[in-house]
Write an enzyme that holds these catalytic residues in place. Structure first.
Site, PDB file in Angstrom:
ATOM      1  N   GLU A 182      29.030  49.021  55.553  1.00 29.78           N
ATOM      2  CA  GLU A 182      29.388  50.364  55.687  1.00 29.78           C
ATOM      3  C   GLU A 182      27.965  51.034  55.725  1.00 29.78           C
ATOM      4  O   GLU A 182      27.721  52.086  56.625  1.00 29.78           O
ATOM      5  CB  GLU A 182      30.242  50.933  54.735  1.00 29.78           C
ATOM      6  N   CYS A 218      25.343  46.315  52.849  1.00 35.35           N
ATOM      7  CA  CYS A 218      26.773  46.425  53.180  1.00 35.35           C
ATOM      8  C   CYS A 218      26.926  46.862  54.614  1.00 35.35           C
ATOM      9  O   CYS A 218      26.124  47.731  55.186  1.00 35.35           O
ATOM     10  CB  CYS A 218      27.495  47.125  52.269  1.00 35.35           C
ATOM     11  N   CYS A 259      32.003  49.058  48.340  1.00 31.24           N
ATOM     12  CA  CYS A 259      31.437  48.906  47.158  1.00 31.24           C
ATOM     13  C   CYS A 259      31.078  50.411  46.685  1.00 31.24           C
ATOM     14  O   CYS A 259      31.121  51.336  47.305  1.00 31.24           O
ATOM     15  CB  CYS A 259      30.408  47.949  47.388  1.00 31.24           C
ATOM     16  N   ILE A 297      24.218  42.593  56.379  1.00 29.66           N
ATOM     17  CA  ILE A 297      23.093  41.716  56.582  1.00 29.66           C
ATOM     18  C   ILE A 297      22.564  41.262  55.116  1.00 29.66           C
ATOM     19  O   ILE A 297      21.956  41.855  54.298  1.00 29.66           O
ATOM     20  CB  ILE A 297      22.174  42.673  57.020  1.00 29.66           C
TER      21      ILE A 297
END
Ligand code: THU
Length: 138
Positions: free
Chosen positions: A55, A53, A92, A43
């Site tokens: 995740e 992110c 990341c 988003i």
């Protein structure tokens, strides 16, 4: 749930990706130890730094509903549309650290997929060796 089914769920979550700035659309499907799946997408934000992110969206959805036990996550990402992406989307460093907070690094599995046929599976420990977690503060 099979690995392929979890990857499919990650692609469905990716359909909701809000990525008008990077065009890099990411989806994640996080499976809890009792088989519930939380989807997440990236988003983005005009202010850039508030971007979340895929995740972490999935983790924060789950934790906000009381789930703290996770077994694996499937991640798909890329600039393409549809259910195939050009490359593996690695989580990341910030997302790896969030995983470290809630997951056993030797057991939690990270499935990076290009399609339901082509994917790689890693443990969190492989992607975040010698990580810093809740145990370090005990
Ligand atoms: N992104 C994720 O959703 N997950 C990652 O682990 C890496 C990056 C997103 C953030 C941003 O919206 C876009 O991908 C480009 O960095």
């Amino acid at each position: 749930m099979t690995e392929k089914e979890l990857i499919e769920q990650a692609f469905r979550a990716r359909d909701f990706s809000y990525a008008p700035y990077s065009g890099f659309r990411v989806g994640a499907a996080l499976e809890t130890s009792n088989g519930i799946v939380y989807g997440g997408c990236n988003i983005e934000n005009a202010g850039y730094t508030p971007t979340n992110c895929a995740e972490r969206t999935a983790f924060f959805k789950a934790v906000s509903e009381g789930c703290h036990d996770f077994c694996r996550i499937a991640i798909v990402g890329g600039k393409e549309e549809g259910d195939v992406v050009a490359d593996y989307a690695a989580p990341c460093g910030v997302c790896r650290q969030v995983m470290m907070e809630f997951c056993n690094p030797k057991e939690f599995q990270i499935i990076m997929a290009k399609s339901i046929e082509e994917y790689q599976v890693f443990t969190l420990e492989e992607l975040l060796p010698i990580g810093f977690g809740p145990g370090n503060l005990q």
